[in-house]
Design a protein around this motif. Structure first.
Motif, PDB file in Angstrom:
ATOM      1  N   SER A  34      41.112  43.556  51.443  1.00  0.00           N
ATOM      2  CA  SER A  34      40.973  44.038  52.819  1.00  0.00           C
ATOM      3  C   SER A  34      39.567  44.559  53.046  1.00  0.00           C
ATOM      4  O   SER A  34      38.885  44.996  52.120  1.00  0.00           O
ATOM      5  CB  SER A  34      42.006  45.123  53.128  1.00  0.00           C
ATOM      6  N   CYS A  35      39.158  44.494  54.302  1.00  0.00           N
ATOM      7  CA  CYS A  35      37.863  45.012  54.738  1.00  0.00           C
ATOM      8  C   CYS A  35      38.093  45.782  56.027  1.00  0.00           C
ATOM      9  O   CYS A  35      38.626  45.226  56.993  1.00  0.00           O
ATOM     10  CB  CYS A  35      36.880  43.865  54.969  1.00  0.00           C
ATOM     11  N   GLU A 126      22.915  42.952  60.472  1.00  0.00           N
ATOM     12  CA  GLU A 126      22.812  41.584  61.006  1.00  0.00           C
ATOM     13  C   GLU A 126      24.161  40.925  61.273  1.00  0.00           C
ATOM     14  O   GLU A 126      24.447  39.840  60.785  1.00  0.00           O
ATOM     15  CB  GLU A 126      21.972  40.718  60.056  1.00  0.00           C
ATOM     16  N   ASN A 127      24.998  41.614  62.029  1.00  0.00           N
ATOM     17  CA  ASN A 127      26.309  41.072  62.431  1.00  0.00           C
ATOM     18  C   ASN A 127      27.185  40.683  61.246  1.00  0.00           C
ATOM     19  O   ASN A 127      27.860  39.661  61.264  1.00  0.00           O
ATOM     20  CB  ASN A 127      26.131  39.872  63.370  1.00  0.00           C
ATOM     21  N   PHE A 132      32.568  38.538  57.353  1.00  0.00           N
ATOM     22  CA  PHE A 132      33.909  38.851  56.837  1.00  0.00           C
ATOM     23  C   PHE A 132      34.985  38.042  57.548  1.00  0.00           C
ATOM     24  O   PHE A 132      35.911  37.540  56.905  1.00  0.00           O
ATOM     25  CB  PHE A 132      34.183  40.354  56.927  1.00  0.00           C
ATOM     26  N   TYR A 133      34.873  37.876  58.873  1.00  0.00           N
ATOM     27  CA  TYR A 133      35.837  37.036  59.588  1.00  0.00           C
ATOM     28  C   TYR A 133      35.759  35.589  59.106  1.00  0.00           C
ATOM     29  O   TYR A 133      36.779  34.943  58.877  1.00  0.00           O
ATOM     30  CB  TYR A 133      35.578  37.076  61.098  1.00  0.00           C
ATOM     31  N   ILE A 136      37.334  35.195  55.573  1.00  0.00           N
ATOM     32  CA  ILE A 136      38.798  35.134  55.600  1.00  0.00           C
ATOM     33  C   ILE A 136      39.252  33.745  56.060  1.00  0.00           C
ATOM     34  O   ILE A 136      40.150  33.141  55.468  1.00  0.00           O
ATOM     35  CB  ILE A 136      39.369  36.229  56.533  1.00  0.00           C
ATOM     36  N   GLU A 137      38.627  33.222  57.114  1.00  0.00           N
ATOM     37  CA  GLU A 137      38.991  31.893  57.618  1.00  0.00           C
ATOM     38  C   GLU A 137      38.761  30.827  56.549  1.00  0.00           C
ATOM     39  O   GLU A 137      39.621  29.990  56.282  1.00  0.00           O
ATOM     40  CB  GLU A 137      38.165  31.558  58.861  1.00  0.00           C
ATOM     41  N   THR A 138      37.597  30.853  55.905  1.00  0.00           N
ATOM     42  CA  THR A 138      37.242  29.834  54.921  1.00  0.00           C
ATOM     43  C   THR A 138      38.146  29.890  53.695  1.00  0.00           C
ATOM     44  O   THR A 138      38.608  28.858  53.208  1.00  0.00           O
ATOM     45  CB  THR A 138      35.764  29.989  54.505  1.00  0.00           C
ATOM     46  N   LEU A 139      38.408  31.100  53.193  1.00  0.00           N
ATOM     47  CA  LEU A 139      39.231  31.227  51.991  1.00  0.00           C
ATOM     48  C   LEU A 139      40.715  31.014  52.265  1.00  0.00           C
ATOM     49  O   LEU A 139      41.494  30.813  51.335  1.00  0.00           O
ATOM     50  CB  LEU A 139      39.001  32.595  51.335  1.00  0.00           C
TER      51      LEU A 139
END
Length: 170
Positions: A34-35, A126-127, A132-133, A136-139
């Motif tokens: 989690s982040c 730098e955003n 992190f978003y 999560i999508e890629t993994l």
């Protein structure tokens, strides 16, 4: 002469403080990872990002990589985090700090049987929330697409030392 007068001698004080109590902040995650976003790029004008990370047991946070424009600091809150440097692995216990300035190859993982909680700080940020978003999508996609992962890495100032061993999977 301009009718508006500017004060060049005094500071303009503003209350822009943000207080986040334990458990507060926007949270994202996958599995046991989690982040929680504490100080975001938007809040700091991209100058600082502070994130609370929880790594489950036997989890890779990131393999050896470096940043060109960001410094990264790890403050271990609970458990023992293993920091990978170019030539060695170092265990950092709760209360410890690891600092990886730009161009310093580093990685991190939880090699223990207990969860690790840490505060991760990026300067500038730098955003970083987008990273992190995207992570999560890629993994979440199986199999993980290495080219998509690398594109995400590069967009957010992360450069794997070894592209053959960049995915955070065992």
């Amino acid at each position: 002469m301009n009718a508006t007068h500017k004060d060049y001698f005094n500071d303009l004080l503003e209350n822009k403080a943000v207080i986040l109590q334990p458990g507060e902040g926007e949270k994202t995650g996958l599995g046991g990872f989690s982040c929680t976003f504490k100080v975001t790029s938007e809040l700091s004008g991209n100058r600082l990002g502070i994130y609370e990370i929880t790594l489950p047991p036997h989890t890779i946070g990131a393999n050896l990589h470096y940043h060109r424009y960001m410094d990264e600091a790890f403050i271990i809150n609970k458990g023992v985090l293993t920091i990978q440097l170019a030539d060695k692995m170092v265990e950092v216990a709760a209360g410890g700090v690891a600092y990886a300035p730009r161009f310093t190859p580093h990685g991190f993982r939880n090699n223990s049987v207990e969860p690790v909680t840490l505060t991760l700080i990026f300067n500038p940020s730098e955003n970083r929330e987008g990273f992190f978003y995207g992570l999560i999508e890629t993994l979440s996609e199986q199999p993980v697409d290495p080219q998509k992962y690398l594109k995400l890495y590069h967009k957010y100032d992360s450069f794997p030392v070894d592209t053959e061993n960049m995915l955070p999977v065992k």
